[in-house]
Design a protein around this motif. Structure first.
Motif, PDB file in Angstrom:
ATOM      1  N   ILE A   1      37.303  33.814 102.553  1.00 38.15           N
ATOM      2  CA  ILE A   1      36.081  33.134 102.149  1.00 38.15           C
ATOM      3  C   ILE A   1      36.290  31.642 102.263  1.00 38.15           C
ATOM      4  CG2 ILE A   1      34.555  32.625 100.204  1.00 38.15           C
ATOM      5  CD1 ILE A   1      34.951  35.447  99.252  1.00 38.15           C
ATOM      6  N   SER A   2      35.341  30.947 102.843  1.00 36.76           N
ATOM      7  CA  SER A   2      35.417  29.496 102.927  1.00 36.76           C
ATOM      8  C   SER A   2      34.883  28.883 101.641  1.00 36.76           C
ATOM      9  CB  SER A   2      34.589  28.997 104.118  1.00 36.76           C
ATOM     10  OG  SER A   2      35.084  29.536 105.320  1.00 36.76           O
ATOM     11  N   TRP A   3      35.543  27.856 101.180  1.00 35.62           N
ATOM     12  CA  TRP A   3      35.109  27.187  99.955  1.00 35.62           C
ATOM     13  C   TRP A   3      34.297  25.952 100.292  1.00 35.62           C
ATOM     14  CZ3 TRP A   3      35.564  28.988  95.101  1.00 35.62           C
ATOM     15  CH2 TRP A   3      36.444  30.044  94.908  1.00 35.62           C
ATOM     16  N   LEU A   4      33.180  25.812  99.643  1.00 35.32           N
ATOM     17  CA  LEU A   4      32.365  24.628  99.792  1.00 35.32           C
ATOM     18  C   LEU A   4      33.092  23.456  99.163  1.00 35.32           C
ATOM     19  CD1 LEU A   4      29.527  23.850 100.809  1.00 35.32           C
ATOM     20  CD2 LEU A   4      28.705  24.200  98.488  1.00 35.32           C
ATOM     21  N   VAL A   5      33.104  22.292  99.837  1.00 37.94           N
ATOM     22  CA  VAL A   5      33.886  21.161  99.346  1.00 37.94           C
ATOM     23  C   VAL A   5      33.226  20.477  98.156  1.00 37.94           C
ATOM     24  CG1 VAL A   5      34.931  20.726 101.582  1.00 37.94           C
ATOM     25  CG2 VAL A   5      32.780  19.599 101.016  1.00 37.94           C
ATOM     26  N   LYS A   6      31.994  20.820  97.855  1.00 36.02           N
ATOM     27  CA  LYS A   6      31.278  20.118  96.789  1.00 36.02           C
ATOM     28  C   LYS A   6      31.166  20.978  95.535  1.00 36.02           C
ATOM     29  CE  LYS A   6      27.866  19.758  99.562  1.00 36.02           C
ATOM     30  NZ  LYS A   6      28.595  20.251 100.714  1.00 36.02           N
ATOM     31  N   TRP A   7      30.853  20.302  94.453  1.00 30.87           N
ATOM     32  CA  TRP A   7      30.478  20.978  93.210  1.00 30.87           C
ATOM     33  C   TRP A   7      29.530  20.040  92.485  1.00 30.87           C
ATOM     34  CZ3 TRP A   7      34.904  18.410  94.111  1.00 30.87           C
ATOM     35  CH2 TRP A   7      35.274  17.403  93.211  1.00 30.87           C
ATOM     36  N   GLY A   8      29.032  20.430  91.345  1.00 19.66           N
ATOM     37  CA  GLY A   8      28.030  19.615  90.687  1.00 19.66           C
ATOM     38  C   GLY A   8      28.280  19.421  89.208  1.00 19.66           C
ATOM     39  N   VAL A   9      27.743  18.318  88.700  1.00 22.02           N
ATOM     40  CA  VAL A   9      27.660  18.058  87.264  1.00 22.02           C
ATOM     41  C   VAL A   9      26.183  18.156  86.911  1.00 22.02           C
ATOM     42  CG1 VAL A   9      28.098  16.448  85.387  1.00 22.02           C
ATOM     43  CG2 VAL A   9      29.637  16.505  87.377  1.00 22.02           C
ATOM     44  N   HIS A  10      25.846  19.114  86.062  1.00 21.29           N
ATOM     45  CA  HIS A  10      24.437  19.354  85.778  1.00 21.29           C
ATOM     46  C   HIS A  10      24.053  18.808  84.411  1.00 21.29           C
ATOM     47  CE1 HIS A  10      20.785  21.631  84.615  1.00 21.29           C
ATOM     48  NE2 HIS A  10      20.467  21.346  85.856  1.00 21.29           N
ATOM     49  N   MET A  11      22.865  18.212  84.354  1.00 19.45           N
ATOM     50  CA  MET A  11      22.294  17.692  83.110  1.00 19.45           C
ATOM     51  C   MET A  11      20.824  18.077  83.040  1.00 19.45           C
ATOM     52  SD  MET A  11      23.941  13.866  83.457  1.00 19.45           S
ATOM     53  CE  MET A  11      24.075  13.969  85.244  1.00 19.45           C
ATOM     54  N   THR A  12      20.274  18.084  81.848  1.00 17.90           N
ATOM     55  CA  THR A  12      18.850  18.349  81.666  1.00 17.90           C
ATOM     56  C   THR A  12      18.243  17.266  80.793  1.00 17.90           C
ATOM     57  OG1 THR A  12      19.221  20.739  81.815  1.00 17.90           O
ATOM     58  CG2 THR A  12      17.126  20.009  80.887  1.00 17.90           C
ATOM     59  N   ALA A  13      17.305  16.527  81.343  1.00 15.83           N
ATOM     60  CA  ALA A  13      16.597  15.507  80.574  1.00 15.83           C
ATOM     61  C   ALA A  13      15.492  16.182  79.759  1.00 15.83           C
ATOM     62  CB  ALA A  13      16.001  14.458  81.496  1.00 15.83           C
ATOM     63  N   PRO A  14      15.310  15.801  78.492  1.00 16.35           N
ATOM     64  CA  PRO A  14      14.304  16.469  77.647  1.00 16.35           C
ATOM     65  C   PRO A  14      12.876  16.265  78.127  1.00 16.35           C
ATOM     66  CG  PRO A  14      15.217  14.533  76.556  1.00 16.35           C
ATOM     67  CD  PRO A  14      16.052  14.759  77.763  1.00 16.35           C
ATOM     68  N   GLU A  15      12.635  15.195  78.884  1.00 18.28           N
ATOM     69  CA  GLU A  15      11.319  14.979  79.469  1.00 18.28           C
ATOM     70  C   GLU A  15      11.476  14.176  80.764  1.00 18.28           C
ATOM     71  OE1 GLU A  15      12.479  11.748  76.915  1.00 18.28           O
ATOM     72  OE2 GLU A  15      11.640  13.629  76.133  1.00 18.28           O
ATOM     73  N   LEU A  16      10.461  14.207  81.578  1.00 15.72           N
ATOM     74  CA  LEU A  16      10.494  13.468  82.833  1.00 15.72           C
ATOM     75  C   LEU A  16      10.392  11.974  82.535  1.00 15.72           C
ATOM     76  CD1 LEU A  16      10.474  14.084  85.941  1.00 15.72           C
ATOM     77  CD2 LEU A  16       8.007  13.683  85.846  1.00 15.72           C
ATOM     78  N   PRO A  17      11.299  11.157  83.040  1.00 16.41           N
ATOM     79  CA  PRO A  17      11.217   9.718  82.813  1.00 16.41           C
ATOM     80  C   PRO A  17       9.858   9.171  83.245  1.00 16.41           C
ATOM     81  CG  PRO A  17      13.341  10.252  83.737  1.00 16.41           C
ATOM     82  CD  PRO A  17      12.518  11.518  83.781  1.00 16.41           C
ATOM     83  N   PRO A  18       9.268   8.265  82.473  1.00 15.11           N
ATOM     84  CA  PRO A  18       7.899   7.797  82.755  1.00 15.11           C
ATOM     85  C   PRO A  18       7.743   7.096  84.094  1.00 15.11           C
ATOM     86  CG  PRO A  18       8.967   6.457  81.057  1.00 15.11           C
ATOM     87  CD  PRO A  18       9.840   7.645  81.264  1.00 15.11           C
ATOM     88  N   LYS A  19       8.833   6.554  84.643  1.00 15.88           N
ATOM     89  CA  LYS A  19       8.725   5.829  85.915  1.00 15.88           C
ATOM     90  C   LYS A  19       8.667   6.763  87.121  1.00 15.88           C
ATOM     91  CE  LYS A  19      11.256   1.755  84.256  1.00 15.88           C
ATOM     92  NZ  LYS A  19      12.418   0.857  84.504  1.00 15.88           N
ATOM     93  N   TRP A  20       8.908   8.063  86.904  1.00 17.49           N
ATOM     94  CA  TRP A  20       8.959   8.999  88.025  1.00 17.49           C
ATOM     95  C   TRP A  20       7.624   9.687  88.213  1.00 17.49           C
ATOM     96  CZ3 TRP A  20      14.260  11.855  87.075  1.00 17.49           C
ATOM     97  CH2 TRP A  20      15.281  10.882  87.089  1.00 17.49           C
ATOM     98  N   THR A  21       7.294   9.998  89.453  1.00 15.17           N
ATOM     99  CA  THR A  21       6.055  10.700  89.769  1.00 15.17           C
ATOM    100  C   THR A  21       6.203  12.180  89.436  1.00 15.17           C
ATOM    101  OG1 THR A  21       5.591   9.157  91.567  1.00 15.17           O
ATOM    102  CG2 THR A  21       4.388  11.242  91.576  1.00 15.17           C
ATOM    103  N   LYS A  22       5.260  12.716  88.701  1.00 16.58           N
ATOM    104  CA  LYS A  22       5.317  14.121  88.319  1.00 16.58           C
ATOM    105  C   LYS A  22       5.272  15.006  89.556  1.00 16.58           C
ATOM    106  CE  LYS A  22       3.103  17.506  85.288  1.00 16.58           C
ATOM    107  NZ  LYS A  22       1.992  17.772  84.333  1.00 16.58           N
ATOM    108  N   GLY A  23       6.172  15.963  89.624  1.00 15.07           N
ATOM    109  CA  GLY A  23       6.212  16.891  90.741  1.00 15.07           C
ATOM    110  C   GLY A  23       7.058  16.437  91.908  1.00 15.07           C
ATOM    111  N   SER A  24       7.650  15.243  91.824  1.00 16.67           N
ATOM    112  CA  SER A  24       8.456  14.719  92.924  1.00 16.67           C
ATOM    113  C   SER A  24       9.946  14.822  92.613  1.00 16.67           C
ATOM    114  CB  SER A  24       8.103  13.255  93.209  1.00 16.67           C
ATOM    115  OG  SER A  24       6.752  13.129  93.591  1.00 16.67           O
ATOM    116  N   THR A  25      10.733  15.115  93.631  1.00 12.96           N
ATOM    117  CA  THR A  25      12.187  15.104  93.506  1.00 12.96           C
ATOM    118  C   THR A  25      12.701  13.704  93.807  1.00 12.96           C
ATOM    119  OG1 THR A  25      12.389  17.429  94.140  1.00 12.96           O
ATOM    120  CG2 THR A  25      14.347  16.056  94.417  1.00 12.96           C
TER     121      THR A  25
END
Length: 256
Positions: A1-25
């Motif tokens: 099996i090949s291993w992916l070189v990446k991994w992630g640090v996951h967080m969850t913000a309690p609400e969408l920051p006001p400066k960000w557009t709703k529905g946008s990544t």
């Protein structure tokens, strides 16, 4: 099996920051030699899912971001237990050392991320995910009853269907989608490959069905097994180059 070189640090913000557009990544990129980037995606609940994508090179500057060494299955099981019944201390504190380290890192490498409205409540939810394997689906090795030698079930000469990869050797089970050919999001091909695999499996069943064209609804279990095995053996030749291209594009995504 090949291993992916990446991994992630996951967080969850309690609400969408006001400066960000709703529905946008939103994607945050630090300077090129930082060797990580951050993807933020809104959730239906109103919260925001945040993933910091890391590389092996990231550890040269930040060794404390090393991923867990235990398996994905055991890690996921433990995280599910924590998420389903979190203690009050977990909710209030999380991993204090990790959150402080992340705050210092972002202040130095990516201050715009914190300026956007990400605060310590979000950083306290941070968890380092383990690496995951996905690129090469091989059937397992098995020890024979008569000796200590091992053999690959997909290459066993007694196997009727040869090198089945996305199915069991006898065609009892066939896999499509992320269960057998997961992709990174870099090329946006994961859904396309899943749909195309479903069509390929349908075509394999149609080719192995018996009867006249007007009576194709009658198909035996042997026909299905043959179709599953044919699909499982031939489909990886089409999918793997796309997986590899997706992985390669993702590996260089920190240079965007």
């Amino acid at each position: 099996i090949s291993w992916l070189v990446k991994w992630g640090v996951h967080m969850t913000a309690p609400e969408l920051p006001p400066k960000w557009t709703k529905g946008s990544t939103v994607i945050f990129r630090p300077r090129k030699d930082a060797m990580f980037y951050v993807i933020c995606a809104p959730l239906p609940s109103g919260k925001c899912s945040i993933t910091m994508v890391c590389y092996d090179e990231t550890l040269q500057r930040y060794p404390w971001l090393a991923p867990p060494i235990d398996s994905q299955k055991s890690w996921t099981s433990e995280q599910w237990k924590l998420d389903s019944k979190p203690s009050k201390a977990d909710l209030n504190n999380g991993d204090a050392e990790l959150s402080l380290n992340l705050e210092e890192l972002f202040l130095m490498e990516l201050p715009a991320f914190l300026d956007a409205g990400i605060d310590r409540r979000t950083l306290r939810t941070a968890r380092i995910h383990p690496r995951v394997s996905w690129l090469d689906m091989n059937l397992p090795m098995q020890t024979t009853n008569n000796s200590s030698t091992t053999k690959n079930l997909a290459r066993d000469e007694s196997c009727l269907f040869g090198e089945a990869r996305y199915s069991t050797p006898g065609g009892g089970v066939a896999l499509v989608g992320d269960s057998c050919h997961a992709c990174t999001a870099s090329l946006g091909q994961g859904c396309n490959l899943a749909l195309d695999s479903a069509v390929a499996l349908g075509d394999a069943i149609d080719e192995c069905s018996v009867g006249t064209p007007s009576n194709r609804n009658k198909i035996s279990s042997n026909d299905l097994s043959l179709a599953f095995a044919n699909y499982g053996r031939t489909r990886p030749e089409v999918v793997r180059p796309i997986q590899a291209a997706s992985e390669a594009a993702s590996k260089n995504s920190h240079k965007w």
